[in-house]
Design an enzyme around this catalytic site. Structure first.
Site, short mmCIF file in Angstrom:
data_model
loop_
_atom_site.label_atom_id
_atom_site.label_comp_id
_atom_site.label_asym_id
_atom_site.label_seq_id
_atom_site.Cartn_x
_atom_site.Cartn_y
_atom_site.Cartn_z
NE ARG A 1 -3.99 -1.86 34.19
CZ ARG A 1 -5.11 -1.05 34.78
NH1 ARG A 1 -4.19 -0.52 36.70
NH2 ARG A 1 -5.73 -1.36 35.45
CD GLN B 1 -0.77 3.25 11.69
OE1 GLN B 1 -0.55 4.06 12.91
NE2 GLN B 1 -0.35 2.34 10.57
CB SER C 1 6.53 14.83 -2.61
OG SER C 1 7.01 13.33 -3.59
CB THR D 1 -4.35 -5.22 2.80
OG1 THR D 1 -4.61 -3.62 2.34
CG2 THR D 1 -3.84 -5.07 3.74
N GLY E 1 2.12 0.92 5.88
CA GLY E 1 3.21 0.18 4.77
C GLY E 1 3.31 1.69 4.32
CG HIS E 2 5.65 4.04 5.95
ND1 HIS E 2 6.32 5.17 7.48
CD2 HIS E 2 4.40 4.04 6.36
CE1 HIS E 2 5.11 5.36 8.03
NE2 HIS E 2 3.85 4.19 7.40
CG ASP F 1 -2.08 4.65 2.60
OD1 ASP F 1 -0.53 4.39 2.99
OD2 ASP F 1 -2.97 4.08 2.53
CD GLU F 2 -1.13 10.88 5.44
OE1 GLU F 2 -0.37 10.55 5.86
OE2 GLU F 2 -2.05 10.94 6.22
CE LYS G 1 9.85 11.18 -3.16
NZ LYS G 1 9.62 12.18 -4.48
CG ASP H 1 2.65 13.10 -9.38
OD1 ASP H 1 2.55 13.49 -8.34
OD2 ASP H 1 3.14 11.29 -10.04
NE ARG I 1 -7.66 -2.89 2.88
CZ ARG I 1 -7.89 -2.25 4.64
NH1 ARG I 1 -9.08 -2.65 4.83
NH2 ARG I 1 -7.04 -2.02 5.25
CE LYS J 1 2.32 7.87 8.07
NZ LYS J 1 1.40 7.38 6.52
P1 GDP Z 1 2.77 6.13 2.90
O1 GDP Z 1 2.28 5.15 3.66
O2 GDP Z 1 2.92 7.88 4.06
O3 GDP Z 1 4.56 5.99 3.67
O4 GDP Z 1 2.42 5.85 2.06
P2 GDP Z 1 2.64 4.36 1.19
O5 GDP Z 1 3.68 4.37 0.85
O6 GDP Z 1 1.63 3.80 1.54
O7 GDP Z 1 1.52 5.26 -0.14
C1 GDP Z 1 2.06 6.13 -0.89
C2 GDP Z 1 2.62 6.13 -2.34
O8 GDP Z 1 2.44 6.77 -3.31
C3 GDP Z 1 2.97 4.89 -2.94
O9 GDP Z 1 3.39 3.75 -3.67
C4 GDP Z 1 4.49 5.87 -2.78
O10 GDP Z 1 5.64 5.61 -4.06
C5 GDP Z 1 4.10 6.92 -4.18
N1 GDP Z 1 4.61 8.31 -3.34
C6 GDP Z 1 4.82 9.35 -3.21
N2 GDP Z 1 5.34 10.25 -3.40
C7 GDP Z 1 4.52 10.51 -4.99
C8 GDP Z 1 4.66 11.60 -5.30
O11 GDP Z 1 4.22 13.16 -4.89
N3 GDP Z 1 4.00 11.37 -7.25
C9 GDP Z 1 3.05 10.24 -7.10
N4 GDP Z 1 2.99 10.18 -8.37
N5 GDP Z 1 3.18 8.69 -6.24
C10 GDP Z 1 4.31 9.16 -5.01
P1 IMO Z 2 0.21 3.86 6.98
O1 IMO Z 2 2.10 4.17 8.16
C1 IMO Z 2 -3.67 3.87 5.39
C2 IMO Z 2 -6.55 2.42 8.31
C3 IMO Z 2 -6.63 1.06 8.20
C4 IMO Z 2 -8.59 0.92 8.87
C5 IMO Z 2 -7.77 1.66 10.13
C6 IMO Z 2 -7.73 0.62 11.52
O2 IMO Z 2 1.04 3.23 5.61
O3 IMO Z 2 0.25 5.80 6.13
P2 IMO Z 2 -5.67 -1.34 11.75
O4 IMO Z 2 -5.29 -2.61 11.20
O5 IMO Z 2 -4.94 0.14 12.37
O6 IMO Z 2 -6.62 -1.66 12.76
O7 IMO Z 2 -6.92 -0.62 11.15
O8 IMO Z 2 -6.54 1.97 10.08
N1 IMO Z 2 -4.53 1.64 8.46
C7 IMO Z 2 -4.32 2.65 7.96
N2 IMO Z 2 -4.95 3.21 6.38
N3 IMO Z 2 -2.35 4.34 5.85
C8 IMO Z 2 -1.78 2.84 6.94
O9 IMO Z 2 -0.83 2.67 7.05
C9 IMO Z 2 -2.92 2.43 7.61
N4 IMO Z 2 -3.01 1.95 9.05
C10 IMO Z 2 -4.08 1.62 9.50
O10 IMO Z 2 -7.59 0.48 7.03
O11 IMO Z 2 -9.33 1.70 8.15
MG MG Z 3 0.89 3.44 3.65
#
Ligand code: GDP
Ligand code: IMO
Ligand code: MG
Length: 428
Positions: free
Chosen positions: A148, A228, A417, A305, A45-46, A18-19, A23, A337, A307, A21
């Site tokens: 396998r 991830q 960002s 999810t 979830g991107h 959730d860094e 965006k 920000d 969460r 990626k």
């Molecule tokens: P990913 O899984 O790495 O693609 O990241 P997620 O989409 O799960 O989570 C990132 C969250 O931060 C999303 O709600 C984005 O819309 C939001 N986001 C991304 N970049 C920024 C930023 O620079 N500032 C803020 N405030 N939100 C951001």
């Molecule tokens: P993105 O690509 C954040 C976490 C789950 C759990 C562990 C194992 O959006 O960054 P799994 O469903 O793979 O068996 O779960 O990994 N996890 C993530 N946490 N972002 C994700 O994907 C994740 N995908 C899995 O919360 O701790």
């Molecule tokens: Mg995500």
């Protein structure tokens, strides 16, 4: 054929997922011809935001909203026909040309209905030692792949698909009995599964490894999009609190079927603070009102999810480890920000264990030793960074924070960002 060789840039998460990626992959797509996913599945979830609209992608690569971009789901991905069809429908409704621009490797393993049930059964069985899985069937599907016994996308087209399916299901039902898990309605799940399979078969399936190597020969520029984060890597993450794939840059070559020599650069994404969903160690976690403020301001709730995400200060020990593992050439910093308004901000520079042991690398007993971070204090910033569009508008304390981080990690921060939208991005 082009005379200029194609190349691959890898973009991946350096923390616990959730860094941002999605965006960044979407932001970078205009300079690439192809975006490819190489591991993970609908546990991802991107989020992408453009023109005031938010889109969440789980299995489809983040280049899908660009008219002429080829999007490849590689062999290393595990895909769930039911969830993928739902995702395709909503992505098409939002205007993306999925029929033309999405390609799926025949070698990608399929998540069967019982894989999801096994995920739930296994987590229930673990009790308070549960991983905190997204329950999307990821672990059980990769277990079958490496055991396998997997079923692959290409099998959907074979005459014996139903037999292969039935053999797998029988095996899974026996396991579920072992787990004493009976909380499901299989006929219902099978109905939606086979309906989704039939729809999905009308999309484009390819031998992904030939497909991508041909694109490289044609001189195409490829962006490989990780899912991830590095600290969730099956080998190097906080095992067993990890996902079931290699999330580091090395996972890209096996997840797509390309040689390492095609990699031009690795771009590592990190938040200016840290988050984690699910169980496992988090030495810089803030279980106080500061953590709550980061969660609320940063909207730190799972894109898949819903969460609440655990929040904490930036952890340099983990960041340096991730940079080393993937050979990161440039850094992309997200969400600073969200940190506006704190008089002081902190960065974890080392760990101290319950027994007083101090370390500045990730040790083998990372999960069991009970580490908490030791910190360096920095001046905070108070300006609204979400409206900033160039580096010369950065407050001084923020510039100092960035410069100090670069020095510590030894890798330049090339993109900053400052909001979820495409336009809230500063290139340095
Ligand atoms: P990913 O899984 O790495 O693609 O990241 P997620 O989409 O799960 O989570 C990132 C969250 O931060 C999303 O709600 C984005 O819309 C939001 N986001 C991304 N970049 C920024 C930023 O620079 N500032 C803020 N405030 N939100 C951001
Ligand atoms: P993105 O690509 C954040 C976490 C789950 C759990 C562990 C194992 O959006 O960054 P799994 O469903 O793979 O068996 O779960 O990994 N996890 C993530 N946490 N972002 C994700 O994907 C994740 N995908 C899995 O919360 O701790
Ligand atoms: Mg995500």
């Amino acid at each position: 054929m082009s005379n200029t060789p194609g190349f691959i840039d890898v973009v991946l998460g350096l923390q616990w997922g959730d860094e941002g990626k999605g965006k960044i992959a979407d932001f970078l797509t205009p300079t690439y011809d192809v975006v490819a996913r190489f591991q993970g599945g609908p546990n991802a979830g991107h989020s992408l935001e453009m023109n005031g609209k938010k889109h969440v992608l789980n299995t489809i690569p983040s280049g899908i909203f660009h008219e002429s971009c080829i999007n490849l789901i590689g062999n290393g991905v595990v895909m769930d026909p039911v969830r993928l069809m739902e995702e395709i429908s909503r992505t098409e409704a939002a205007g993306a040309k999925v029929k033309d621009n999405l390609f799926i490797s025949r070698k990608a393993n399929i998540i069967l209905p019982t894989h999801k049930l096994l995920d739930a059964a296994s987590e229930k069985n673990k009790g308070d030692k549960k991983i905190g899985s997204t329950l999307r069937g990821i672990g059980p599907t990769y277990r079958d792949k490496y055991g396998r016994s997997g079923v692959r996308a290409g099998d959907m087209f074979a005459p014996d698909f139903k037999e292969k399916y039935a053999v797998a299901i029988q095996r899974h039902l026996a396991l579920m009995e072992h787990f004493d898990y009976s909380d499901y309605n299989l006929p219902e799940l099978e109905k939606e599964f086979f309906e989704a399979v039939e729809k999905l078969k009308t999309y484009q399936f390819v031998d992904g490894e030939y497909f991508i190597n041909d694109l490289l020969k044609q001189g195409k520029k490829i962006l490989a999009e990780g899912a991830q984060g590095s600290m969730l890597d099956i080998d190097f993450g906080s095992y067993p609190f990890v996902t079931s794939s290699n999330t580091i840059s090395g996972g890209m070559t096996v997840g797509l079927g390309v040689a390492p020599k095609h990699v031009r650069s690795v771009k590592g994404i990190f938040k200016a603070y840290c988050t984690r969903v699910g169980s496992g160690p988090f030495p810089s976690e803030l279980e106080d009102e500061v953590g709550e403020e980061l969660r609320q301001k940063g909207r730190e709730f799972g894109a898949t999810t819903g969460r609440p995400r655990r929040c904490g200060w930036l952890d340099l020990v983990a960041l340096k480890y991730a940079v080393m593992l993937s050979g990161v050439d440039e850094l992309i910093m997200m969400k600073a920000d969200v940190m506006s308004g704190f008089d002081k901000v902190y960065v974890g520079t080392g760990y101290k264990s319950n027994s007083g042991e101090e370390v500045n690398e990730i040790p083998f007993d990372f999960v069991t030793a009970g580490f908490s971070s030791t910190y360096k204090e920095h001046e905070g910033w108070h300006d609204d960074l979400s409206v900033v569009r160039s580096e010369d508008q950065f407050p001084e304390s923020f510039s100092n924070y960035i410069n100090w981080l670069e020095e510590q990690v030894g890798v330049p921060i090339k993109v900053v960002s400052l909001g979820p939208d495409r336009v809230q991005t500063v290139v340095r």
